[in-house]
Design a protein around this motif. Structure first.
Motif, mmCIF file in Angstrom:
data_model
loop_
_atom_site.group_PDB
_atom_site.id
_atom_site.type_symbol
_atom_site.label_atom_id
_atom_site.label_comp_id
_atom_site.label_asym_id
_atom_site.label_seq_id
_atom_site.Cartn_x
_atom_site.Cartn_y
_atom_site.Cartn_z
ATOM 1 N N PHE A 1 2.431 1.922 -3.404
ATOM 2 C CA PHE A 1 1.549 2.563 -4.377
ATOM 3 C C PHE A 1 1.280 4.016 -4.008
ATOM 4 C CE2 PHE A 1 1.056 -1.680 -5.750
ATOM 5 C CZ PHE A 1 0.614 -1.620 -7.060
ATOM 6 N N TYR B 1 2.050 6.932 -6.586
ATOM 7 C CA TYR B 1 0.945 7.697 -7.160
ATOM 8 C C TYR B 1 0.578 8.945 -6.374
ATOM 9 C CZ TYR B 1 -0.113 4.309 -10.774
ATOM 10 O OH TYR B 1 -0.058 3.517 -11.877
ATOM 11 N N GLY B 2 0.942 9.003 -5.102
ATOM 12 C CA GLY B 2 0.636 10.186 -4.298
ATOM 13 C C GLY B 2 -0.819 10.583 -4.427
ATOM 14 N N GLN B 3 -1.720 9.647 -4.120
ATOM 15 C CA GLN B 3 -3.091 9.780 -4.602
ATOM 16 C C GLN B 3 -3.942 10.793 -3.861
ATOM 17 O OE1 GLN B 3 -2.135 7.731 -2.384
ATOM 18 N NE2 GLN B 3 -3.736 6.658 -1.289
ATOM 19 N N THR C 1 -5.739 14.000 -5.138
ATOM 20 C CA THR C 1 -6.796 13.958 -6.132
ATOM 21 C C THR C 1 -7.993 13.106 -5.723
ATOM 22 O OG1 THR C 1 -5.590 12.212 -7.246
ATOM 23 C CG2 THR C 1 -5.316 14.422 -8.114
ATOM 24 N N LEU C 2 -8.011 12.596 -4.488
ATOM 25 C CA LEU C 2 -9.203 11.889 -4.041
ATOM 26 C C LEU C 2 -10.365 12.878 -3.984
ATOM 27 C CD1 LEU C 2 -8.348 9.534 -1.027
ATOM 28 C CD2 LEU C 2 -9.075 8.883 -3.316
ATOM 29 N N SER D 1 -3.836 4.815 5.272
ATOM 30 C CA SER D 1 -2.956 4.697 4.110
ATOM 31 C C SER D 1 -3.664 5.162 2.841
ATOM 32 C CB SER D 1 -2.434 3.268 3.967
ATOM 33 O OG SER D 1 -3.413 2.426 3.427
ATOM 34 N N VAL D 2 -4.973 4.963 2.793
ATOM 35 C CA VAL D 2 -5.717 5.455 1.626
ATOM 36 C C VAL D 2 -5.825 6.981 1.669
ATOM 37 C CG1 VAL D 2 -7.931 5.428 0.432
ATOM 38 C CG2 VAL D 2 -7.018 3.308 1.392
ATOM 39 N N SER E 1 0.829 -1.202 0.000
ATOM 40 C CA SER E 1 0.000 0.000 0.000
ATOM 41 C C SER E 1 0.868 1.258 0.000
ATOM 42 C CB SER E 1 -0.911 -0.044 1.224
ATOM 43 O OG SER E 1 -1.708 1.091 1.271
#
Lengths: 250, 320
Positions: free
Chosen positions: B52, B56-58, B61-62, B117-118, B49
């Motif tokens: 990723f 992606y450093g998400q 943009t969530l 983590s998300v 996790s």
């Protein structure tokens, strides 16, 4: 645990592209530091796309939201048939404790209700209402699997069905496009999870979230299963001609 | 979990860009090279996790609705975590009870790690034990609802003294959590993998509820006269006293773990109508309560927040 990792949104690319040629990239990754350290555990497995779908003789659940509703309907038909047979046979009528009788009576009611709900809710494109189960692998006289027997005891079979149902609903959520249907699936799956936990407690104390169904070492999440995986198990309990496929939900 | 399969799948979706992202020459990835040597098998999923997240450093943009849904889930997970932790520290549970609660606490800790983590930097701060007051006195600013769950001197730190109160309120927390995840699922419908993770937490919470309910009966083989059942029976809706709504906008005037939420889409747990169909009057059904039992109900975010604020030490600080 392949969940929630593969579709994370991206940030804009900033590094200069093209340092690696397209073809070597893949092998480079596999033998780079992280690729080797992590991938090494899994190198035995190849890409598992493109496996052939089951051929003739299968009832396909169809596509889109109707396909998922049919999939759920099929599993509920199977569960309802199982519990109907449980309460008619000698484990239930004989050796089951009072608590076990009450639990199985409720489970039979709940699953019949789920089955009949889907039967009414899927007005067009519904699969057959008369899937034929094959419970020859279950011994309805035995509380738990008898030593040396090739047949599952009632509690072991119930655990298999309930855990499979939970994994199935969770793994099907991603294919649902209607928010209403997604919520409906959620209303049912938590009841299935309550069932699964009860059956597990009847077999062994404090196994309600054991590592075989919940990733208790990593994420604490249920181990959801995609339709193809679920049906490979479910088909073991369906007669020839009633076995299922879900070709649209790979 | 097959990491290569995941990466293959991503590569198909993003035209191979994922392989660039895992290129060790990238600054973001460099510090992860070789980290596998230090990672035990148990830590692997979280490590992946992290991998990723770094690639992606998400979080930037969530979508906000996803962040809000997951943060509400996170606050509820912390509410449960410190609840179970306090119970275990209070030395009031027997062996079977403490075994079950230890397992549940482990799951909650893992859910917290997963959600964090998300969410990444969008995650709320850990409220700590001091952030919660399980007596419902909101840190002595009103009369305690459950004085045995922390006492009256330092209710946001005190031990529990009643097993039956602990299990009863714990069941209500878990059932509220199940309803909250169910109500939040639709908000995640466009984020398929996050949705699946949330569903996979949702069912684990339901398993927890089932276990706590059998503990309340005195064990799985207790007489059938013992209550509650492992599923929610319709009588629990009127029998569970409603709570104040803490002036949460959009919540009903009183709220409860088994009561209806803010709109018709969030019926009480005693509901027997699903998609316009009666689910009680069905041939072959023995029990007169099975229709309500066979379906759990979702709850909207406003109502969940209103319920949970009753157990915040400072209701202005949490569940907003």
């Amino acid at each position: 645990m392949s969940s929630h990792l593969s579709s994370l949104p991206k940030v804009p690319e900033t590094d200069a592209p093209g340092l690696l040629a397209p073809v070597p990239r893949r092998s480079f990754l596999r033998y780079s530091g992280a690729g080797l350290a992590l991938g090494g555990l899994y190198l035995a497995g190849c890409s598992k796309d493109d496996t052939n779908s089951p051929s003739g003789g299968f009832i396909d659940v169809g596509s889109g939201d109707t396909g998922i509703l049919n999939y759920a309907y099929a599993l509920e038909q199977l569960e309802a048939a199982f519990y109907t047979q449980v309460v008619a046979n000698s484990y239930y009528t004989g050796t089951a404790s009072a608590a076990e009788k009450a639990i199985f009576s409720d489970l039979k009611d709940h699953e019949i209700i789920h089955r009949e709900f889907f039967k009414q809710a899927i007005t067009t494109g519904r699969i057959t209402d008369a899937l034929v189960p094959d419970f020859s692998g279950i011994d309805f006289m035995q509380r738990t699997t008898a030593s040396g027997s090739t047949k599952l005891g009632v509690l072991n079979a119930a655990m298999a069905f309930e855990d499979l149902g939970v994994a199935a609903y969770n793994g099907a959520g991603r294919f649902i496009t209607s928010a209403d249907y997604l919520t409906l699936a959620g209303k049912i799956v938590s009841v299935e999870a309550r069932h699964a936990a009860v059956i597990r407690e009847l077999i062994t104390t404090n196994t309600f979230v054991a590592n075989d169904v919940v990733d208790t070492m990593g994420t604490g999440e249920e181990r959801s299963k995609r339709p193809q995986v679920v049906l490979a198990t479910a088909n073991n309990f369906l007669a020839a001609g009633s076995k299922l496929s879900a070709n649209s939900f790979a | 979990m097959d990491l290569l399969q995941i990466i293959d799948d991503i590569a198909k979706a993003d035209g191979g860009e994922v392989y660039d992202r895992f290129n060790p020459r990238r600054a973001a990835f460099r510090n992860l090279v070789g980290f596998g040597k230090k990672v035990s098998a148990a830590a692997l999923p979280l490590a992946v996790s992290t991998l990723f997240t770094k690639a992606y450093g998400q979080t930037s943009t969530l979508p906000q609705v996803v962040i809000d849904t997951l943060n509400l889930a996170l606050q509820l997970e912390y509410l449960e975590k410190y609840y179970y932790q306090t119970a275990l520290a209070s030395n009031i549970l027997n062996t079977e009870q403490s075994g079950a609660i230890t397992i549940i606490l482990n799951d909650e800790n893992l859910h917290i790690s997963t959600l964090r983590s998300v969410l990444g930097t969008a995650a709320i701060a850990d409220p700590t034990r001091a952030g919660y007051d399980y007596t419902g006195s909101q840190n002595r600013t009103r009369t305690a609802l459950f004085p045995t769950l922390g006492g009256t001197t330092a209710p946001n730190a005190g031990n529990f003294t009643s097993v039956s109160d602990f299990l009863m309120v714990g069941q209500q927390f878990v059932d509220t959590g199940v309803r909250a995840y169910k109500g939040g699922a639709a908000n995640l419908i466009s984020q398929k993998d996050i949705l699946e993770a949330a569903l996979n937490i949702h069912s684990v919470e339901a398993r927890h509820s089932s276990r706590i309910r059998s503990l309340r009966r005195g064990g799985i083989q207790s007489p059938t006269s013992a209550t509650p059942k492992s599923w929610i029976t319709p009588d629990e809706t009127p029998a569970t006293p409603p709570l104040p709504n803490n002036n949460v906008s959009g919540a009903p005037s009183t709220v409860g773990p088994y009561n209806a939420g803010a709109s018709a889409a969030y019926p009480a747990e005693s509901n027997t109508t699903q998609a316009g169909l009666s689910v009680q009057a069905i041939t072959g059904v023995t029990s007169s309560t099975a229709g309500a039992e066979a379906f759990d109900e979702p709850l909207d975010a406003a109502t969940v927040k209103a319920i949970a604020k009753n157990f915040a030490a400072n209701p202005a600080a949490l569940f907003n």
